[in-house]
Write an enzyme that holds these catalytic residues in place. Structure first.
Site, PDB file in Angstrom:
ATOM      1  N   ASP A  10     -13.311 -10.003   1.946  1.00  0.00           N
ATOM      2  CA  ASP A  10     -12.729  -8.755   1.433  1.00  0.00           C
ATOM      3  C   ASP A  10     -12.391  -7.893   2.652  1.00  0.00           C
ATOM      4  O   ASP A  10     -12.754  -8.225   3.788  1.00  0.00           O
ATOM      5  CB  ASP A  10     -13.749  -8.040   0.524  1.00  0.00           C
ATOM      6  CG  ASP A  10     -13.202  -6.724  -0.033  1.00  0.00           C
ATOM      7  OD1 ASP A  10     -12.002  -6.680  -0.384  1.00  0.00           O
ATOM      8  OD2 ASP A  10     -13.951  -5.732  -0.097  1.00  0.00           O
ATOM      9  N   SER A  11     -11.721  -6.788   2.405  1.00  0.00           N
ATOM     10  CA  SER A  11     -11.403  -5.873   3.500  1.00  0.00           C
ATOM     11  C   SER A  11     -12.650  -5.147   4.002  1.00  0.00           C
ATOM     12  O   SER A  11     -12.598  -4.464   5.012  1.00  0.00           O
ATOM     13  CB  SER A  11     -10.394  -4.830   3.015  1.00  0.00           C
ATOM     14  OG  SER A  11     -10.997  -4.040   2.002  1.00  0.00           O
ATOM     15  N   TYR A  42      -6.976  -2.280   2.965  1.00  0.00           N
ATOM     16  CA  TYR A  42      -5.777  -3.105   2.788  1.00  0.00           C
ATOM     17  C   TYR A  42      -4.790  -2.411   1.837  1.00  0.00           C
ATOM     18  O   TYR A  42      -3.593  -2.667   1.886  1.00  0.00           O
ATOM     19  CB  TYR A  42      -6.138  -4.452   2.145  1.00  0.00           C
ATOM     20  CG  TYR A  42      -6.785  -5.498   3.044  1.00  0.00           C
ATOM     21  CD1 TYR A  42      -7.151  -5.221   4.356  1.00  0.00           C
ATOM     22  CD2 TYR A  42      -7.020  -6.782   2.559  1.00  0.00           C
ATOM     23  CE1 TYR A  42      -7.746  -6.200   5.149  1.00  0.00           C
ATOM     24  CE2 TYR A  42      -7.601  -7.765   3.355  1.00  0.00           C
ATOM     25  CZ  TYR A  42      -7.970  -7.462   4.647  1.00  0.00           C
ATOM     26  OH  TYR A  42      -8.552  -8.433   5.427  1.00  0.00           O
ATOM     27  N   GLY A  43      -5.341  -1.583   0.967  1.00  0.00           N
ATOM     28  CA  GLY A  43      -4.601  -1.077  -0.197  1.00  0.00           C
ATOM     29  C   GLY A  43      -3.355  -0.260   0.080  1.00  0.00           C
ATOM     30  O   GLY A  43      -2.554  -0.050  -0.824  1.00  0.00           O
ATOM     31  N   CYS A  73     -11.122  -9.715  -3.336  1.00  0.00           N
ATOM     32  CA  CYS A  73     -10.349  -8.499  -3.100  1.00  0.00           C
ATOM     33  C   CYS A  73      -9.095  -8.559  -3.986  1.00  0.00           C
ATOM     34  O   CYS A  73      -8.311  -9.507  -3.879  1.00  0.00           O
ATOM     35  CB  CYS A  73      -9.961  -8.460  -1.622  1.00  0.00           C
ATOM     36  SG  CYS A  73      -8.824  -7.149  -1.180  1.00  0.00           S
ATOM     37  N   ASN A  74      -8.942  -7.580  -4.849  1.00  0.00           N
ATOM     38  CA  ASN A  74      -7.766  -7.569  -5.739  1.00  0.00           C
ATOM     39  C   ASN A  74      -6.477  -7.416  -4.949  1.00  0.00           C
ATOM     40  O   ASN A  74      -5.465  -8.045  -5.265  1.00  0.00           O
ATOM     41  CB  ASN A  74      -7.838  -6.410  -6.728  1.00  0.00           C
ATOM     42  CG  ASN A  74      -9.024  -6.507  -7.647  1.00  0.00           C
ATOM     43  OD1 ASN A  74     -10.163  -6.359  -7.207  1.00  0.00           O
ATOM     44  ND2 ASN A  74      -8.776  -6.779  -8.908  1.00  0.00           N
ATOM     45  N   THR A  75      -6.505  -6.573  -3.929  1.00  0.00           N
ATOM     46  CA  THR A  75      -5.293  -6.303  -3.155  1.00  0.00           C
ATOM     47  C   THR A  75      -4.814  -7.567  -2.456  1.00  0.00           C
ATOM     48  O   THR A  75      -3.629  -7.892  -2.459  1.00  0.00           O
ATOM     49  CB  THR A  75      -5.574  -5.204  -2.099  1.00  0.00           C
ATOM     50  OG1 THR A  75      -6.228  -4.115  -2.753  1.00  0.00           O
ATOM     51  CG2 THR A  75      -4.308  -4.717  -1.462  1.00  0.00           C
ATOM     52  N   GLU A 152     -16.677   2.837   2.432  1.00  0.00           N
ATOM     53  CA  GLU A 152     -16.882   2.133   3.708  1.00  0.00           C
ATOM     54  C   GLU A 152     -17.621   3.013   4.711  1.00  0.00           C
ATOM     55  O   GLU A 152     -18.430   2.532   5.495  1.00  0.00           O
ATOM     56  CB  GLU A 152     -15.531   1.706   4.304  1.00  0.00           C
ATOM     57  CG  GLU A 152     -14.870   0.547   3.588  1.00  0.00           C
ATOM     58  CD  GLU A 152     -15.594  -0.788   3.767  1.00  0.00           C
ATOM     59  OE1 GLU A 152     -16.168  -1.033   4.835  1.00  0.00           O
ATOM     60  OE2 GLU A 152     -15.584  -1.590   2.808  1.00  0.00           O
ATOM     61  N   CYS A 185     -10.272  -3.018  -8.323  1.00  0.00           N
ATOM     62  CA  CYS A 185     -10.608  -3.067  -6.890  1.00  0.00           C
ATOM     63  C   CYS A 185     -12.104  -3.314  -6.813  1.00  0.00           C
ATOM     64  O   CYS A 185     -12.884  -2.630  -7.485  1.00  0.00           O
ATOM     65  CB  CYS A 185     -10.252  -1.740  -6.223  1.00  0.00           C
ATOM     66  SG  CYS A 185     -10.892  -1.579  -4.541  1.00  0.00           S
ATOM     67  N   THR A 186     -12.506  -4.295  -6.017  1.00  0.00           N
ATOM     68  CA  THR A 186     -13.923  -4.680  -6.012  1.00  0.00           C
ATOM     69  C   THR A 186     -14.837  -3.569  -5.476  1.00  0.00           C
ATOM     70  O   THR A 186     -16.007  -3.503  -5.846  1.00  0.00           O
ATOM     71  CB  THR A 186     -14.137  -5.976  -5.202  1.00  0.00           C
ATOM     72  OG1 THR A 186     -13.499  -5.856  -3.926  1.00  0.00           O
ATOM     73  CG2 THR A 186     -13.555  -7.172  -5.931  1.00  0.00           C
ATOM     74  N   HIS A 187     -14.294  -2.692  -4.625  1.00  0.00           N
ATOM     75  CA  HIS A 187     -15.113  -1.573  -4.145  1.00  0.00           C
ATOM     76  C   HIS A 187     -15.564  -0.671  -5.299  1.00  0.00           C
ATOM     77  O   HIS A 187     -16.657  -0.118  -5.274  1.00  0.00           O
ATOM     78  CB  HIS A 187     -14.311  -0.710  -3.160  1.00  0.00           C
ATOM     79  CG  HIS A 187     -14.230  -1.263  -1.778  1.00  0.00           C
ATOM     80  ND1 HIS A 187     -13.386  -2.293  -1.441  1.00  0.00           N
ATOM     81  CD2 HIS A 187     -14.876  -0.906  -0.631  1.00  0.00           C
ATOM     82  CE1 HIS A 187     -13.518  -2.551  -0.144  1.00  0.00           C
ATOM     83  NE2 HIS A 187     -14.418  -1.730   0.373  1.00  0.00           N
TER      84      HIS A 187
HETATM   85  N1  DGL Z   1     -11.860  -4.456  -2.297  1.00  0.00           N
HETATM   86  C1  DGL Z   1     -10.419  -4.364  -2.107  1.00  0.00           C
HETATM   87  C2  DGL Z   1      -9.737  -4.622  -3.460  1.00  0.00           C
HETATM   88  O1  DGL Z   1     -10.353  -5.209  -4.327  1.00  0.00           O
HETATM   89  C3  DGL Z   1     -10.153  -3.087  -1.410  1.00  0.00           C
HETATM   90  C4  DGL Z   1      -8.788  -2.874  -0.968  1.00  0.00           C
HETATM   91  C5  DGL Z   1      -8.612  -2.029   0.249  1.00  0.00           C
HETATM   92  O2  DGL Z   1      -9.086  -2.396   1.316  1.00  0.00           O
HETATM   93  O3  DGL Z   1      -7.897  -1.040   0.108  1.00  0.00           O
HETATM   94  O4  DGL Z   1      -8.596  -4.315  -3.671  1.00  0.00           O
END
Ligand code: DGL
Length: 260
Positions: A10-11, A42-43, A73-75, A152, A185-187
């Site tokens: 993930d990011s 990443y978003g 990570c969804n993104t 984060e 988003c997993t966060h």
């Molecule tokens: N956990 C990432 C997701 O599921 C976070 C994306 C990000 O870094 O903006 O999209």
């Protein structure tokens, strides 16, 4: 049988919400987790950059001898999974946008989606939305600006920052009478209790944790890739920024800074 580790990335710490459950459910598996927190978030990056970063992470996991890769990570899934599957031979599991079950179950015909800007604008997300939305269900999309960065940084989830932002993002959808809220988003999985306080218990939160755990079990069986029963489960987590917020990370996980 295959005792090599399962790779996951993930990011940053978002995918740890999935890793925690995988670790609980798959007791004989070894996991290697990459938190690309040097490049987080990443978003709001371009599809091209997100794809390049995702390829880099997969290459590193392959170098570390991983048998399958989970894109937690969804993104990254919505912007790069097609490219990743073309490049890498091992099974690659991505996050199914939770929008599909929400569309199937809604009674008020109104659902909300909280996700990153880049997930909401991706082809995969739009395709899932269109191909399943036969009944013209109204979908309220809200980018979760600032949430990832502050998780984060280790800003406490009970802080006024998250309270104010989540109120701003969610109350307009609640007023529109949504009955499902998709966490895209997993966060955001770490903010579930705070989100519930705002939206109440009548709105169902749809996350992607169990679907991805079940898909992983299915792939391990299908490709005969499960570890032997006497293998001890473990997690090695690598991050590439100076530090990582430890708030959500299980104390049993080994952590190490690494260039990747
Ligand atoms: N956990 C990432 C997701 O599921 C976070 C994306 C990000 O870094 O903006 O999209």
């Amino acid at each position: 049988m295959d005792n090599r580790p399962i790779g996951i990335f993930d990011s940053g710490i978002g995918g740890v919400s999935i890793l925690n459950e995988l670790f609980k459910e798959l007791k004989n598996e070894k996991f290697i987790y990459l938190a690309d927190n040097k490049n987080c978030p990443y978003g709001n990056k371009s599809k091209k950059i997100i794809t390049e970063l995702s390829i880099k992470n997969c290459k590193e996991l392959i170098k570390l001898d991983c048998k399958i890769i989970i894109v937690a990570c969804n993104t990254s899934t919505t912007n790069s999974i097609e490219s990743l599957r073309k490049i890498f031979n091992c099974p690659i599991i991505g996050i199914e946008p939770g929008i599909k079950p929400a569309i199937l179950q809604t009674k008020t015909k109104k659902i909300g989606v909280l996700a990153t800007k880049k997930t909401l604008s991706s082809n995969v997300f739009l395709k899932t939305q269109h191909s399943n939305n036969k009944e013209k269900i109204k979908i309220y999309e809200q980018p979760g600006f600032g949430l990832v960065e502050n998780l984060e940084k280790g800003v406490p989830i009970k802080s006024t920052f998250f309270k104010i932002k989540l109120n701003d993002y969610l109350l307009p959808m609640v007023k529109e009478n949504i009955d499902h809220l998709v966490l895209g988003c997993t966060h955001y999985n770490f903010l579930k209790d705070e989100i519930m306080e705002i939206i109440g218990d009548k709105i169902k939160i749809v996350d992607s944790i169990m679907p991805i755990v079940n898909q992983t079990k299915k792939i391990l069986n299908e490709f005969n890739l499960s570890s032997e029963k006497n293998t001890h489960g473990s997690v090695k987590l690598f991050y590439n920024s100076k530090t990582i917020s430890k708030d959500f990370i299980d104390g049993r996980f080994k952590m190490e800074r690494k260039e990747f």
